[in-house]
Enzyme design. Structure first.
Site, PDB file in Angstrom:
ATOM      1  N   ASP A 102      -0.969  -5.791   9.214  1.00 19.47           N
ATOM      2  CA  ASP A 102      -1.291  -4.160   8.876  1.00 19.47           C
ATOM      3  C   ASP A 102      -2.848  -4.847   8.691  1.00 19.47           C
ATOM      4  O   ASP A 102      -2.881  -6.118   7.852  1.00 19.47           O
ATOM      5  CB  ASP A 102      -0.920  -3.893   7.701  1.00 19.47           C
ATOM      6  CG  ASP A 102      -1.545  -2.822   7.766  1.00 19.47           C
ATOM      7  OD1 ASP A 102      -2.525  -2.464   7.848  1.00 19.47           O
ATOM      8  OD2 ASP A 102      -2.027  -1.922   6.662  1.00 19.47           O
TER       9      ASP A 102
ATOM     10  N   TRP B 142       1.026  -1.335   0.079  1.00 16.10           N
ATOM     11  CA  TRP B 142       0.136   0.057  -0.128  1.00 16.10           C
ATOM     12  C   TRP B 142       0.405   0.763   0.076  1.00 16.10           C
ATOM     13  O   TRP B 142       1.936   1.699   1.334  1.00 16.10           O
ATOM     14  CB  TRP B 142      -0.845   0.181   1.156  1.00 16.10           C
ATOM     15  CG  TRP B 142      -2.295   0.674   1.758  1.00 16.10           C
ATOM     16  CD1 TRP B 142      -2.392   1.374   0.658  1.00 16.10           C
ATOM     17  CD2 TRP B 142      -2.371   1.457   2.638  1.00 16.10           C
ATOM     18  NE1 TRP B 142      -3.522   2.827   1.089  1.00 16.10           N
ATOM     19  CE2 TRP B 142      -3.252   3.032   1.940  1.00 16.10           C
ATOM     20  CE3 TRP B 142      -1.026   2.163   3.485  1.00 16.10           C
ATOM     21  CZ2 TRP B 142      -4.040   3.967   3.045  1.00 16.10           C
ATOM     22  CZ3 TRP B 142      -2.137   2.750   4.775  1.00 16.10           C
ATOM     23  CH2 TRP B 142      -2.926   3.571   4.483  1.00 16.10           C
TER      24      TRP B 142
ATOM     25  N   ALA C 286      -6.160  -4.746   7.923  1.00 13.53           N
ATOM     26  CA  ALA C 286      -7.020  -3.802   7.232  1.00 13.53           C
ATOM     27  C   ALA C 286      -8.149  -3.846   7.043  1.00 13.53           C
ATOM     28  O   ALA C 286      -9.366  -2.708   6.441  1.00 13.53           O
ATOM     29  CB  ALA C 286      -6.178  -2.678   6.833  1.00 13.53           C
TER      30      ALA C 286
ATOM     31  N   LYS D  24     -12.932   0.051   6.580  1.00 18.62           N
ATOM     32  CA  LYS D  24     -13.724  -0.998   6.082  1.00 18.62           C
ATOM     33  C   LYS D  24     -15.156  -2.250   6.707  1.00 18.62           C
ATOM     34  O   LYS D  24     -16.322  -1.623   6.171  1.00 18.62           O
ATOM     35  CB  LYS D  24     -13.236  -1.907   5.397  1.00 18.62           C
ATOM     36  CG  LYS D  24     -12.181  -0.857   4.420  1.00 18.62           C
ATOM     37  CD  LYS D  24     -10.504   0.023   4.236  1.00 18.62           C
ATOM     38  CE  LYS D  24     -10.801   0.268   3.129  1.00 18.62           C
ATOM     39  NZ  LYS D  24      -9.212   0.721   3.659  1.00 18.62           N
TER      40      LYS D  24
HETATM   41  C1  LMR Z   1      -7.098   2.355  -0.380  1.00 19.29           C
HETATM   42  O1  LMR Z   1      -5.943   1.883  -0.444  1.00 19.29           O
HETATM   43  O2  LMR Z   1      -7.487   2.393  -1.590  1.00 19.29           O
HETATM   44  C2  LMR Z   1      -7.846   2.480   0.955  1.00 19.29           C
HETATM   45  O3  LMR Z   1      -6.691   2.274   2.075  1.00 19.29           O
HETATM   46  C3  LMR Z   1      -7.629   3.831   0.556  1.00 19.29           C
HETATM   47  C4  LMR Z   1      -6.281   4.797   0.697  1.00 19.29           C
HETATM   48  O4  LMR Z   1      -6.272   5.587   1.712  1.00 19.29           O
HETATM   49  O5  LMR Z   1      -6.024   4.527   0.202  1.00 19.29           O
END
Ligand code: LMR
Length: 394
Positions: free
Chosen positions: A208, A127, A210, A243
């Site tokens: 993590d 990410w 999420a 989420k």
């Molecule tokens: C994403 O990866 O789209 C989400 O986790 C939103 C973000 O904050 O990037």
């Protein structure tokens, strides 16, 4: 003062929200930011959360400060949800944090206090916000191989080989489930091998989590984390409720640590709270209070779990149907991995210019690395979308 500044580049994921909104084309498709959407394209407030908010509004008679760790009952409920009911909680501590990102930063601050400048190993890819969050706390980052573009699978052997080169005391950031951006995840045997490696090499797992409940279910999605917890002496976790409770804008998360014993856990937790005090003092209460009410009330919890399961199963069905459509239209198995992946995302393996053409010529929005949000796939337009995607392939 500000004349020294250059404009900061826009965040590549969040910038898509504005671009999509400004696009007047009626047939536009949003596969960008990671927000769940139902078949009608809405991101509703979950039934149980709405009921919990109603109860909160009716019963809350003060908004005075709660303290640095936020809602203590929320923290306890989150430890149960993440580590499981049978976990030894005597050496686990949690602090409510402003969303998953806030939890990541709070854990990073704890690591910086423990071992200044320590290296955090992140998956390649990961990410995108992981890197600024870690570096913002003063930590160093390096990456380990993770995703095989050709097969859509995890490069587990290469990942292990690289991590064997990490120094004792380094930190390994792992996606607990539903890897973002690839959708490719470790299986239970791989988690066990990884746990053995981390324990042997004295590497600290940093999980993590999420998307708990978006992959194979609430318990299954925590399995990797729990395998680690059973095999390593210490670990840290950043959990998000954005989420799975759909409380995105309320900013609800928890930073957690598992120490060698209860006394060390208390000391580490006090450092985490001191870091919170310097960052934002106390976390926002409303969303965490609603989540706590849902988790503590058996009927609300059952309803939340049912609604979460509906979301999960819808994404799974869309994965299968979209992979089928792509197989038929491309006349190849190139995209079969979409059905195998779990969670909200998969990466299609398109080039940057193919992604741009999809946006400019066809109003199909996805992240520049060709990550799609499966929940944004059009229920009644999968065939057409598959045709559009295949039309930009070379
Ligand atoms: C994403 O990866 O789209 C989400 O986790 C939103 C973000 O904050 O990037």
């Amino acid at each position: 003062m500000f004349e020294t500044l250059q404009p900061a580049p826009p965040d590549k994921i969040l910038a898509l929200i504005g671009l999509y909104r400004a696009d007047p084309r009626p047939n536009k498709v949003d596969l960008g930011v990671g927000v769940y959407r139902d078949g009608a394209g809405r991101t509703p407030v979950l039934r149980a959360v709405r009921e919990a908010e109603k109860r909160l509004w009716q019963s809350q008679d003060t908004k005075t400060y709660l303290g640095l760790s936020g809602d203590i009952a929320f923290n306890a409920a989150m430890i149960d949800l993440v580590f499981g009911k049978d976990a030894d909680t005597s050496r686990i501590r949690a602090a409510q944090a402003p969303g998953g990102s806030g939890a990541l930063r709070l854990v990073a601050e704890l690591l910086q206090r423990s071992r200044p400048g320590v290296t955090v190993w992140t998956s390649d890819p990961t990410w995108p916000n992981h890197l600024p969050i870690m570096r913002g706390a003063g930590l160093a980052t390096r990456d380990y191989p993770y995703f095989d573009e050709a097969t859509g699978k995890v490069r587990f052997d290469a990942m292990v080989e690289t991590l064997k080169g990490a120094a004792a005391g380094d930190v390994v950031l792992l996606h607990g489930c539903c890897h973002n951006p690839t959708g490719a995840n470790l299986d239970a045997a791989q988690w066990q091998m990884l746990a053995d490696l981390l324990a042997e090499r004295k590497l600290l797992p940093f999980v993590d989590l999420a998307y708990q409940g978006f992959g194979d279910g609430l318990e299954a999605d925590a399995q990797g984390l729990r395998i680690l917890a059973a095999n390593v002496p210490e670990m840290v976790v950043a959990a998000s409720c954005s989420k799975n409770f759909a409380v995105y804008r309320d900013r609800v998360g928890a930073a957690m640590l598992m120490a060698r014993d209860s006394a060390q856990a208390d000391i580490a937790a006090s450092n985490m709270l001191a870091a919170a005090r310097a960052l934002y003092s106390m976390p926002p209460d409303h969303g965490a209070a609603a989540v706590r009410i849902v988790l503590e009330d058996p009927a609300l919890r059952a309803d939340w779990e049912a609604e979460l399961d509906e979301m999960r199963l819808r994404m799974l069905r869309l994965r299968r149907e979209f992979a089928d459509a792509l197989r038929r239209i491309s006349n190849s198995d190139r995209f079969d991995f979409i059905a195998e992946h779990r969670g909200m995302f998969s990466r299609l393996g398109l080039t940057g210019s193919q992604v741009e053409r999809l946006r400019d010529e066809h109003a199909v929005y996805m992240v520049g690395d060709s990550r799609i949000n499966v929940a944004g796939l059009p229920e009644n337009g999968l065939e057409e979308l598959a045709r559009t995607i295949v039309s930009v392939l070379d």
